[in-house]
Write an enzyme that holds these catalytic residues in place. Structure first.
Site, PDB file in Angstrom:
ATOM      1  N   ALA A   1      -9.819   0.761   7.541  1.00 37.21           N
ATOM      2  CA  ALA A   1     -10.112   0.676   8.979  1.00 37.21           C
ATOM      3  C   ALA A   1      -9.732  -0.691   9.527  1.00 37.21           C
ATOM      4  O   ALA A   1     -10.484  -1.326  10.244  1.00 37.21           O
ATOM      5  CB  ALA A   1     -11.586   0.962   9.226  1.00 37.21           C
ATOM      6  N   CYS A   2      -8.542  -1.138   9.187  1.00 43.03           N
ATOM      7  CA  CYS A   2      -8.050  -2.467   9.557  1.00 43.03           C
ATOM      8  C   CYS A   2      -6.835  -2.296  10.467  1.00 43.03           C
ATOM      9  O   CYS A   2      -6.154  -1.269  10.415  1.00 43.03           O
ATOM     10  CB  CYS A   2      -7.659  -3.205   8.268  1.00 43.03           C
ATOM     11  SG  CYS A   2      -6.849  -4.792   8.483  1.00 43.03           S
ATOM     12  N   GLY A   3      -6.552  -3.297  11.263  1.00 42.62           N
ATOM     13  CA  GLY A   3      -5.350  -3.256  12.085  1.00 42.62           C
ATOM     14  C   GLY A   3      -4.080  -3.146  11.253  1.00 42.62           C
ATOM     15  O   GLY A   3      -3.051  -2.667  11.726  1.00 42.62           O
ATOM     16  N   PHE A   4      -4.139  -3.578   9.993  1.00 41.20           N
ATOM     17  CA  PHE A   4      -2.988  -3.505   9.105  1.00 41.20           C
ATOM     18  C   PHE A   4      -2.958  -2.214   8.279  1.00 41.20           C
ATOM     19  O   PHE A   4      -2.030  -2.007   7.483  1.00 41.20           O
ATOM     20  CB  PHE A   4      -2.961  -4.707   8.152  1.00 41.20           C
ATOM     21  CG  PHE A   4      -2.751  -6.028   8.848  1.00 41.20           C
ATOM     22  CD1 PHE A   4      -1.644  -6.264   9.635  1.00 41.20           C
ATOM     23  CD2 PHE A   4      -3.678  -7.043   8.707  1.00 41.20           C
ATOM     24  CE1 PHE A   4      -1.445  -7.484  10.269  1.00 41.20           C
ATOM     25  CE2 PHE A   4      -3.504  -8.269   9.342  1.00 41.20           C
ATOM     26  CZ  PHE A   4      -2.383  -8.494  10.123  1.00 41.20           C
ATOM     27  N   THR A   5      -3.944  -1.345   8.437  1.00 39.81           N
ATOM     28  CA  THR A   5      -4.022  -0.111   7.647  1.00 39.81           C
ATOM     29  C   THR A   5      -2.739   0.719   7.704  1.00 39.81           C
ATOM     30  O   THR A   5      -2.365   1.314   6.685  1.00 39.81           O
ATOM     31  CB  THR A   5      -5.251   0.724   8.068  1.00 39.81           C
ATOM     32  OG1 THR A   5      -6.424  -0.048   7.801  1.00 39.81           O
ATOM     33  CG2 THR A   5      -5.340   2.030   7.316  1.00 39.81           C
TER      34      THR A   5
END
Length: 166
Positions: free
Chosen positions: A36-40
């Site tokens: 659940a990360c912007g980089f996912t």
């Protein structure tokens, strides 16, 4: 004292012991991940690298971590399901792991010491920090979270072109 990545073991996301020595002679890209990360969305790029280069000896190994913004709170089973359903992840994933602090997995302690970050800092700053390990089991390079998987192709191809040590 460990001398290569092959001196470590981890727990797979399904709970089985995974000896990194079983990957001897291959090029590894080791990544701390989060669901659940912007980089996912990098999962998609990592999977593409895996598909493109695995027959040449690349192994991508994902280590979920919930250390940064609590962005991977699920169980190992939930993480595995999410990664497969949303990004088609088929490369090896390990059990949720600590990458910083006193409880950091020994592999991550070693990786950080072998390839410190900016200004020599060892700590992992965020999800999707990547370490490229050559066929000799030594760390070749550390990449920042915002380094897209696609940008690693030249370094991966160079590492793959080098033969395994005798």
């Amino acid at each position: 004292m460990p001398t290569s990545v092959y001196d470590f073991e981890a727990l797979s996301i399904t709970g089985e012991a995974a000896q990194l020595a079983s990957q001897r002679g291959k090029v590894l890209l080791i990544v701390n991940t989060a669901s659940a990360c912007g980089f996912t969305p990098q999962f998609g790029g990592l999977e593409k690298l895996w598909q493109d280069y695995r027959d040449q000896g690349l192994v991508i190994v994902g280590f979920p971590s919930n250390e940064f913004g609590a962005q991977d709170p699920g169980s190992n089973e939930e993480i595995a399901s999410y990664c497969q359903l949303n990004y088609g992840v088929s490369f090896p994933m390990m059990a949720k792991t600590q990458v910083n602090g006193r409880e950091a997995h020994p592999l991550w302690q070693w990786l950080k010491a072998q390839a410190p970050g900016v200004l020599g800092t060892e700590g992992i700053k965020w999800n999707f920090t990547k370490f490229l390990v050559g066929r000799d089991g030594k760390v070749r390079k550390r990449y920042a979270p915002n380094d897209a998987p696609e940008k690693l192709r030249a370094d991966i191809e160079k590492a793959l072109a080098e033969g395994a040590p005798a």
